[in-house]
Scaffold this active site. Structure first.
Site, PDB file in Angstrom:
ATOM      1  N   CYS A   2       0.830  -1.197   0.000  1.00 27.51           N
ATOM      2  CA  CYS A   2       0.000   0.000   0.000  1.00 27.51           C
ATOM      3  C   CYS A   2       0.870   1.254   0.000  1.00 27.51           C
ATOM      4  O   CYS A   2       1.858   1.334   0.721  1.00 27.51           O
ATOM      5  CB  CYS A   2      -0.941   0.094   1.199  1.00 27.51           C
ATOM      6  N   ARG A  28       3.980   0.017  -4.709  1.00 30.82           N
ATOM      7  CA  ARG A  28       3.701  -0.533  -3.387  1.00 30.82           C
ATOM      8  C   ARG A  28       2.356  -1.256  -3.315  1.00 30.82           C
ATOM      9  O   ARG A  28       2.051  -1.924  -2.324  1.00 30.82           O
ATOM     10  CB  ARG A  28       3.713   0.573  -2.340  1.00 30.82           C
ATOM     11  N   TRP A  71      -3.005  -2.707  -1.775  1.00 27.57           N
ATOM     12  CA  TRP A  71      -2.639  -4.101  -2.022  1.00 27.57           C
ATOM     13  C   TRP A  71      -3.510  -4.899  -1.065  1.00 27.57           C
ATOM     14  O   TRP A  71      -3.297  -4.884   0.139  1.00 27.57           O
ATOM     15  CB  TRP A  71      -1.155  -4.313  -1.733  1.00 27.57           C
ATOM     16  N   ASN A  95      -2.189   1.359   6.177  1.00 25.45           N
ATOM     17  CA  ASN A  95      -1.297   0.337   5.647  1.00 25.45           C
ATOM     18  C   ASN A  95      -0.965  -0.587   6.809  1.00 25.45           C
ATOM     19  O   ASN A  95      -0.621  -0.103   7.889  1.00 25.45           O
ATOM     20  CB  ASN A  95      -0.018   1.002   5.111  1.00 25.45           C
ATOM     21  N   GLY A  96      -1.097  -1.891   6.601  1.00 24.25           N
ATOM     22  CA  GLY A  96      -0.798  -2.822   7.686  1.00 24.25           C
ATOM     23  C   GLY A  96      -1.969  -3.742   7.934  1.00 24.25           C
ATOM     24  O   GLY A  96      -2.891  -3.815   7.117  1.00 24.25           O
ATOM     25  N   GLU A 467      16.861 -18.030  -7.324  1.00 26.45           N
ATOM     26  CA  GLU A 467      16.535 -16.625  -7.571  1.00 26.45           C
ATOM     27  C   GLU A 467      16.053 -16.441  -9.017  1.00 26.45           C
ATOM     28  O   GLU A 467      15.109 -15.686  -9.277  1.00 26.45           O
ATOM     29  CB  GLU A 467      17.774 -15.750  -7.278  1.00 26.45           C
ATOM     30  N   LYS A 471      12.586 -14.634 -10.326  1.00 20.29           N
ATOM     31  CA  LYS A 471      12.509 -13.543 -11.313  1.00 20.29           C
ATOM     32  C   LYS A 471      11.546 -13.894 -12.437  1.00 20.29           C
ATOM     33  O   LYS A 471      10.714 -13.084 -12.836  1.00 20.29           O
ATOM     34  CB  LYS A 471      13.888 -13.244 -11.935  1.00 20.29           C
ATOM     35  N   GLU A 474       7.747 -14.221 -11.137  1.00 16.27           N
ATOM     36  CA  GLU A 474       7.017 -13.029 -10.696  1.00 16.27           C
ATOM     37  C   GLU A 474       6.679 -12.072 -11.829  1.00 16.27           C
ATOM     38  O   GLU A 474       5.660 -11.404 -11.762  1.00 16.27           O
ATOM     39  CB  GLU A 474       7.716 -12.319  -9.534  1.00 16.27           C
ATOM     40  N   HIS A 490      17.000 -36.727  -9.022  1.00 17.41           N
ATOM     41  CA  HIS A 490      16.406 -37.441  -7.883  1.00 17.41           C
ATOM     42  C   HIS A 490      14.889 -37.277  -7.838  1.00 17.41           C
ATOM     43  O   HIS A 490      14.278 -37.431  -6.797  1.00 17.41           O
ATOM     44  CB  HIS A 490      17.046 -36.969  -6.580  1.00 17.41           C
ATOM     45  N   LYS A 580       5.883  -4.146  -3.797  1.00 20.64           N
ATOM     46  CA  LYS A 580       7.324  -4.025  -3.620  1.00 20.64           C
ATOM     47  C   LYS A 580       7.768  -4.319  -2.198  1.00 20.64           C
ATOM     48  O   LYS A 580       8.761  -4.995  -1.973  1.00 20.64           O
ATOM     49  CB  LYS A 580       7.741  -2.597  -4.024  1.00 20.64           C
TER      50      LYS A 580
HETATM   51  C1  AGP Z   1      12.027  -9.731  -5.372  1.00 21.66           C
HETATM   52  O1  AGP Z   1      12.060  -9.800  -6.745  1.00 21.66           O
HETATM   53  C2  AGP Z   1      10.757  -9.969  -4.757  1.00 21.66           C
HETATM   54  N1  AGP Z   1       9.759  -9.130  -5.280  1.00 21.66           N
HETATM   55  C3  AGP Z   1      10.685 -10.219  -3.257  1.00 21.66           C
HETATM   56  O2  AGP Z   1      11.017 -11.563  -3.113  1.00 21.66           O
HETATM   57  C4  AGP Z   1      11.567  -9.409  -2.277  1.00 21.66           C
HETATM   58  O3  AGP Z   1      12.905  -9.705  -2.487  1.00 21.66           O
HETATM   59  C5  AGP Z   1      11.158  -9.739  -0.841  1.00 21.66           C
HETATM   60  O4  AGP Z   1       9.822  -9.365  -0.629  1.00 21.66           O
HETATM   61  C6  AGP Z   1      12.038  -9.095   0.202  1.00 21.66           C
HETATM   62  O5  AGP Z   1      11.987  -7.696   0.147  1.00 21.66           O
HETATM   63  P1  AGP Z   1      13.051  -6.806   0.901  1.00 21.66           P
HETATM   64  O6  AGP Z   1      14.376  -7.077   0.270  1.00 21.66           O
HETATM   65  O7  AGP Z   1      12.593  -5.399   0.713  1.00 21.66           O
HETATM   66  O8  AGP Z   1      13.062  -7.235   2.333  1.00 21.66           O
END
Ligand code: AGP
Length: 585
Positions: A2, A28, A71, A95-96, A467, A471, A474, A490, A580
């Site tokens: 948010c 956000r 969000w 927010n929260g 990782e 990428k 998402e 395995h 984010k």
């Molecule tokens: C990254 O591409 C993601 N969107 C997500 O996993 C992110 O890394 C995670 O939410 C942690 O965020 P931060 O680094 O702000 O703590």
């Protein structure tokens, strides 16, 4: 999670200023939005479902307004659930998560709720306190006492000029203009007006009216003094410029950010390393991409300084908390420094006497402020939801920290680490050019119609395989999964059939032979490595980086993920269901 933005000042276009500011915070949260504008005695609210980026709304002249991009947590994506919420004289954005909202709701049977949100319950509680005779400050303090969970709220009250803000856990920052004050969940919202800021700390509230801001303790009401801080972010850094999306802009910024991340005095690195050395158990705590960075750091430390570190996703840490006590080192990695799961672990660890080192991109974030020592990564604002430049900067810093740890036994280790990273950064500089991007795009075209994709790597390239999967998942919504190279056979190898794309990170003999096992089952092998093995159907070259290979190897995957999203007509900056900064548990 948010975006929140408010302005109180002298200009008569507060509504449009809030609209503009919210567009900069859209990363956000972006499923719906709403803006409240004070018009004389009344507060008008406009709310809509959908992204705010294309909105061209006109607002009545006003000097005060506040807004929110959502969000969704409680209740679906509907106009009714969008913020601001109004109850009686109170208008509120939030927010929260109000964890005990259902319980509180039971005491409000005289109010007919219009939404499914926990936020409307806060607005109703506040209105009831005000109707009961409390002034707004007293009402906010009383309601804050009732809320379990993290929150940031902004409140406007009919007939009462100014905007109130309070926080416990979720970020709020004030921008101080000459004639106006802004409150936002992140700095880019007001960066074009001012670089002078105040951070609202946990357990504080503030009332803004024009250039005035009065801070107080959220429990006691005692006034709090604030220092003005000047931030060195520029508007260009926070804008897309000539790039189509933040994601690709930030990928290309890695030309500079890896070098910036290692711009720390040796002494500071030594002090951070000493914290690890003196510790009775070292835990790296992080979420998502930052957790994969931590997992790569595990390999760096094992290899470079011979230290075994524990890497735990923040949400899983409660199961290991019995091992945290006085003398334990908690190393938090977080781009935003506001991730709720990480913060919770740190707060609980601190109470037990653990020492905290933070590695964040936002020096003034909650994670950085709770820490005993902080190493910023200096990557500049990262706005695309997918973390790219922050991840490689965090890795570079962890690589250097491992060298600082080794320095205790091996003089000159920090210099050697820095030298390796400088060479890595310069070869990445050569890689990041339009021709290379074009080549990656060609590969993306060949695999974009495939529903499943696998990635393998070993050593520090194993966490990079994980990782890489994040990428691709998402931003392109393609089902992608990463594995340790030797693990595929395995079980998961059963999923390999004709034309399934497999990204192979590395060209060492073992990984190449794992790639051959996949190819024998029909997989299309895309090698990401310094040399072109025969088994590769496609080859994305990366420089040979002498121990820091993980940093270079993730970059082609970032570009690939970006182009897979573009080819599918998706917006890589705002992937579905994501935000984010995850400030809720
Ligand atoms: C990254 O591409 C993601 N969107 C997500 O996993 C992110 O890394 C995670 O939410 C942690 O965020 P931060 O680094 O702000 O703590």
């Amino acid at each position: 999670m948010c975006g929140i933005f408010a302005v109180s000042g002298e200009r008569n276009d507060a509504g449009s200023m809030v609209l503009k500011g919210l567009k900069k915070l859209e990363y956000r949260g972006y499923d719906s939005w709403g803006i409240a504008v004070r018009e004389g005695e009344k507060i008008d609210v406009e709310k809509q479902v959908g992204k705010i980026s294309g909105v061209k709304q006109k607002f009545p002249p006003a000097t005060e307004a506040m807004g929110h991009t959502r969000w969704a947590t409680h209740g679906g994506v509907t106009k009714e659930n969008a913020h601001p919420h109004q109850v009686g004289k109170v208008t509120l954005v939030h927010n929260g998560i109000f964890e005990n909202y259902l319980e509180a709701k039971k005491s409000l049977d005289d109010w007919k709720f219009h939404s499914e949100t926990d936020t409307e319950v806060i607005a109703a509680l506040l209105d009831r306190e005000i109707q009961g005779g409390k002034n707004t400050a007293e009402a906010i303090r009383a309601v804050a006492e009732k809320i379990e969970g993290r929150f940031a709220i902004l409140v406007m009250v009919e007939g009462e000029p100014g905007i109130w803000a309070a926080r416990r856990g979720s970020p709020l920052i004030l921008g101080r203009g000459e004639t106006e004050t802004f409150i936002a969940s992140d700095i880019p919202a007001f960066l074009e007006y001012t670089t002078t800021v105040n951070y609202l700390d946990d357990g504080e509230m503030v009332h803004i009216h024009g250039a005035q801001a009065n801070f107080s303790n959220l429990k006691t009401g005692t006034p709090v003094d604030k220092r003005n801080i000047t931030v060195d972010w520029t508007t260009e850094e926070a804008e897309k410029g000539e790039f189509a999306h933040f994601m690709i802009k930030e990928i290309f910024e890695q030309k500079q950010t890896i070098i910036r991340a290692i711009n720390h005095e040796d002494e500071k690195l030594r002090q951070a390393a000493a914290l690890l050395k003196q510790a009775n158990g070292v835990y790296f705590i992080a979420c998502g991409t930052a957790h994969k960075v931590a997992a790569a750091a595990e390999y760096f430390f094992a290899d470079i300084s011979g230290r075994k570190i524990n890497v735990v996703p923040a949400g899983e840490m409660p199961y290991f908390e019995r091992f945290v006590h006085e003398g334990t080192a908690l190393i938090a990695i977080s781009q935003s420094g506001e991730t709720a799961d990480v913060l919770e672990v740190l707060e609980r660890g601190k109470k037990k006497g653990a020492k905290i080192l933070s590695i964040t991109n936002v020096e003034t974030s909650s994670v950085a402020r709770i820490a005993d020592a902080h190493l910023p990564i200096f990557a500049g604002p990262e706005k695309a939801v997918a973390s790219t430049k922050a991840a490689t900067a965090q890795m570079a810093l962890c690589f250097l920290l491992a060298h600082a740890d080794a320095e205790m036994r091996e003089r000159g280790s920090i210099n050697r680490g820095r030298e390796i990273l400088r060479t890595t950064a310069s070869s990445i500089n050569d890689l990041l050019n339009p021709r290379y991007e074009e080549h990656v795009r060609d590969v993306a075209e060949k695999i974009v119609d495939r529903p499943n994709l696998f990635i393998i790597g070993r050593g520090a390239l194993y966490p990079m395989a994980l990782e890489a999967a994040i990428k691709i998942q998402e931003v392109s919504y393609i089902h992608a999964q990463g594995f340790a190279a030797g693990e595929l056979k395995h079980g998961p190898i059963a999923l390999i059939e004709n034309r399934v794309p497999c990204l192979v990170l590395g060209d060492d003999p073992e990984t190449v032979s794992n790639a051959m096992e996949l190819k024998a089952r029909g997989a299309r092998i895309i090698g990401i490595a310094p040399t072109p093995a025969e088994v590769f159907d496609e080859w994305l070259r990366v420089p040979d980086c002498n121990g820091s290979q993980a940093i270079a190897s993730i970059i082609p995957v970032q570009i690939l993920a970006y182009h897979l999203a573009i080819l599918k007509g998706l917006d890589p900056d705002m992937p579905r269901n994501l935000a984010k900064s995850v400030t809720v548990k």
